[in-house]
Design a protein around this motif. Structure first.
Motif, PDB file in Angstrom:
ATOM      1  N   UNK A   1      -4.920  13.326   3.536  1.00 49.12           N
ATOM      2  CA  UNK A   1      -5.367  13.638   2.176  1.00 49.12           C
ATOM      3  C   UNK A   1      -4.328  13.165   1.168  1.00 49.12           C
ATOM      4  N   UNK A   2      -4.815  12.565   0.093  1.00 48.17           N
ATOM      5  CA  UNK A   2      -3.911  12.104  -0.958  1.00 48.17           C
ATOM      6  C   UNK A   2      -4.545  10.962  -1.732  1.00 48.17           C
ATOM      7  N   UNK A   3      -3.728  10.316  -2.536  1.00 46.09           N
ATOM      8  CA  UNK A   3      -4.193   9.156  -3.289  1.00 46.09           C
ATOM      9  C   UNK A   3      -3.512   7.911  -2.727  1.00 46.09           C
ATOM     10  N   UNK A   4      -4.306   6.898  -2.447  1.00 44.70           N
ATOM     11  CA  UNK A   4      -3.793   5.644  -1.906  1.00 44.70           C
ATOM     12  C   UNK A   4      -3.836   4.582  -2.998  1.00 44.70           C
TER      13      UNK A   4
ATOM     14  N   UNK B   1       0.858  -1.185   0.000  1.00 47.15           N
ATOM     15  CA  UNK B   1       0.000   0.000   0.000  1.00 47.15           C
ATOM     16  C   UNK B   1       0.896   1.238   0.000  1.00 47.15           C
ATOM     17  N   UNK B   2       0.620   2.136  -0.953  1.00 56.81           N
ATOM     18  CA  UNK B   2       1.366   3.376  -1.103  1.00 56.81           C
ATOM     19  C   UNK B   2       0.414   4.557  -0.906  1.00 56.81           C
ATOM     20  N   UNK B   3       1.003   5.681  -0.496  1.00 58.88           N
ATOM     21  CA  UNK B   3       0.253   6.929  -0.470  1.00 58.88           C
ATOM     22  C   UNK B   3       1.003   7.969  -1.303  1.00 58.88           C
TER      23      UNK B   3
ATOM     24  N   UNK C   1      -8.773   8.292  -4.050  1.00 56.38           N
ATOM     25  CA  UNK C   1      -8.470   9.677  -3.687  1.00 56.38           C
ATOM     26  C   UNK C   1      -9.249  10.042  -2.431  1.00 56.38           C
ATOM     27  N   UNK C   2      -8.508  10.394  -1.387  1.00 57.90           N
ATOM     28  CA  UNK C   2      -9.128  10.728  -0.101  1.00 57.90           C
ATOM     29  C   UNK C   2      -9.127  12.235   0.103  1.00 57.90           C
ATOM     30  N   UNK C   3     -10.306  12.761   0.332  1.00 59.84           N
ATOM     31  CA  UNK C   3     -10.465  14.191   0.621  1.00 59.84           C
ATOM     32  C   UNK C   3     -11.106  14.330   1.986  1.00 59.84           C
TER      33      UNK C   3
ATOM     34  N   UNK D   1       1.356  16.179  -6.026  1.00 57.74           N
ATOM     35  CA  UNK D   1       2.593  16.648  -6.642  1.00 57.74           C
ATOM     36  C   UNK D   1       3.836  15.859  -6.264  1.00 57.74           C
ATOM     37  N   UNK D   2       3.672  14.741  -5.565  1.00 51.63           N
ATOM     38  CA  UNK D   2       4.817  13.943  -5.136  1.00 51.63           C
ATOM     39  C   UNK D   2       4.713  12.519  -5.665  1.00 51.63           C
ATOM     40  N   UNK D   3       5.788  11.748  -5.487  1.00 51.59           N
ATOM     41  CA  UNK D   3       5.747  10.344  -5.850  1.00 51.59           C
ATOM     42  C   UNK D   3       5.142   9.512  -4.735  1.00 51.59           C
ATOM     43  N   UNK D   4       4.677   8.295  -5.047  1.00 47.38           N
ATOM     44  CA  UNK D   4       4.109   7.417  -4.020  1.00 47.38           C
ATOM     45  C   UNK D   4       5.150   7.033  -2.975  1.00 47.38           C
ATOM     46  N   UNK D   5       4.699   6.924  -1.750  1.00 46.89           N
ATOM     47  CA  UNK D   5       5.546   6.511  -0.641  1.00 46.89           C
ATOM     48  C   UNK D   5       4.950   5.252  -0.027  1.00 46.89           C
ATOM     49  N   UNK D   6       5.788   4.268   0.240  1.00 47.39           N
ATOM     50  CA  UNK D   6       5.305   3.007   0.790  1.00 47.39           C
ATOM     51  C   UNK D   6       4.783   3.196   2.206  1.00 47.39           C
ATOM     52  N   UNK D   7       3.577   2.669   2.466  1.00 46.62           N
ATOM     53  CA  UNK D   7       2.990   2.720   3.799  1.00 46.62           C
ATOM     54  C   UNK D   7       3.158   1.386   4.512  1.00 46.62           C
TER      55      UNK D   7
END
Lengths: 112, 112
Positions: A84-87, A34-36, A107-109, A40-46
């Motif tokens: 907030x972001x895209x998962x 699972x990434x977030x 997309x979480x708002x 404007x950024x790259x995905x980061x591993x959660x």
């Protein structure tokens, strides 16, 4: 190619609410990630999951590797504005020189 | 910590121009990947490389080429940019195909 269905596509929630999202696959995976992605950024591993049935937490985040190996779930408890972001979910099988298959994202708002 | 850097955060190019996107990772990873990300389509794999001078096509290689002359550097080349290549481009690296991928911050490319 392999397909990953991720749902919901978007969520609008209030701060403090819990969040649930999931991914299902048409084939078996050996690893679920699972990434977030912040705007404007790259995905980061959660969270990374390596075993069917595994339940792993990272702070307020909890993810599970489904028993069938064809699905995975991510829960966020007591959401805060920085959630907030895209998962994205991503799955990895065992078919040789493997590539990750990504879901289309949730997309979480957070509504003030 | 793994660090993946991309040469530009934002690029504006004209149709027909040759475009180079550079990616560097500092963790001695064998595998490097280029994705493009478009709304509603998630991450789509363009090319990947599992060793120096080795490359393999991903799901959408048309209109792109890649170069990997050194282990730490993976370049994506748009031979003749077109407007439908306007997108967010993400580079990633991993120790092996079965390991987690780590992403750079992305390059947002606009082709006019």
């Amino acid at each position: 190619g392999q397909q990953l269905n991720q749902s919901p596509q978007s969520m609008f929630i209030q701060e403090g609410e819990d969040v649930s999202m999931n991914c299902t696959s048409s084939s078996i995976f050996n690893t679920w990630l699972w990434y977030k992605q912040d705007p404007g950024e790259g995905p980061v591993l959660l969270i990374a999951l390596y075993k069917a049935g595994e339940l792993t937490s990272n702070g307020r985040l909890t993810a599970q590797f489904g028993i069938t190996r064809k699905d995975s779930f991510l829960n966020i408890s007591a959401s805060i504005p920085s959630d907030v972001g895209i998962y994205f979910c991503a799955g990895l099988g065992n078919f040789g020189n493997e590539k990750l298959t990504f879901g289309t994202g949730t997309r979480l708002t957070i509504i003030p | 910590d793994v660090k993946v850097t991309q040469s530009s955060r934002y690029l504006v190019k004209r149709t027909g121009e040759k475009v180079f996107l550079e990616c560097v990772q500092d963790m001695d990873h064998e595998n490097m990947f280029w994705y493009r990300q478009d709304p509603g389509l998630g991450l789509r794999l363009i090319y990947f490389s599992y060793d120096v001078k080795m490359k393999e096509k991903g799901d959408i290689p048309e209109g792109y080429s890649v170069s990997r002359e050194k282990k730490e550097r993976f370049s994506l080349i748009l031979e003749s940019a077109s407007t439908n290549q306007t997108s967010m481009y993400l580079c990633a690296s991993s120790l092996s195909p079965q390991e987690t991928q780590y992403f750079g911050p992305g390059t947002r490319l606009l082709v006019l």
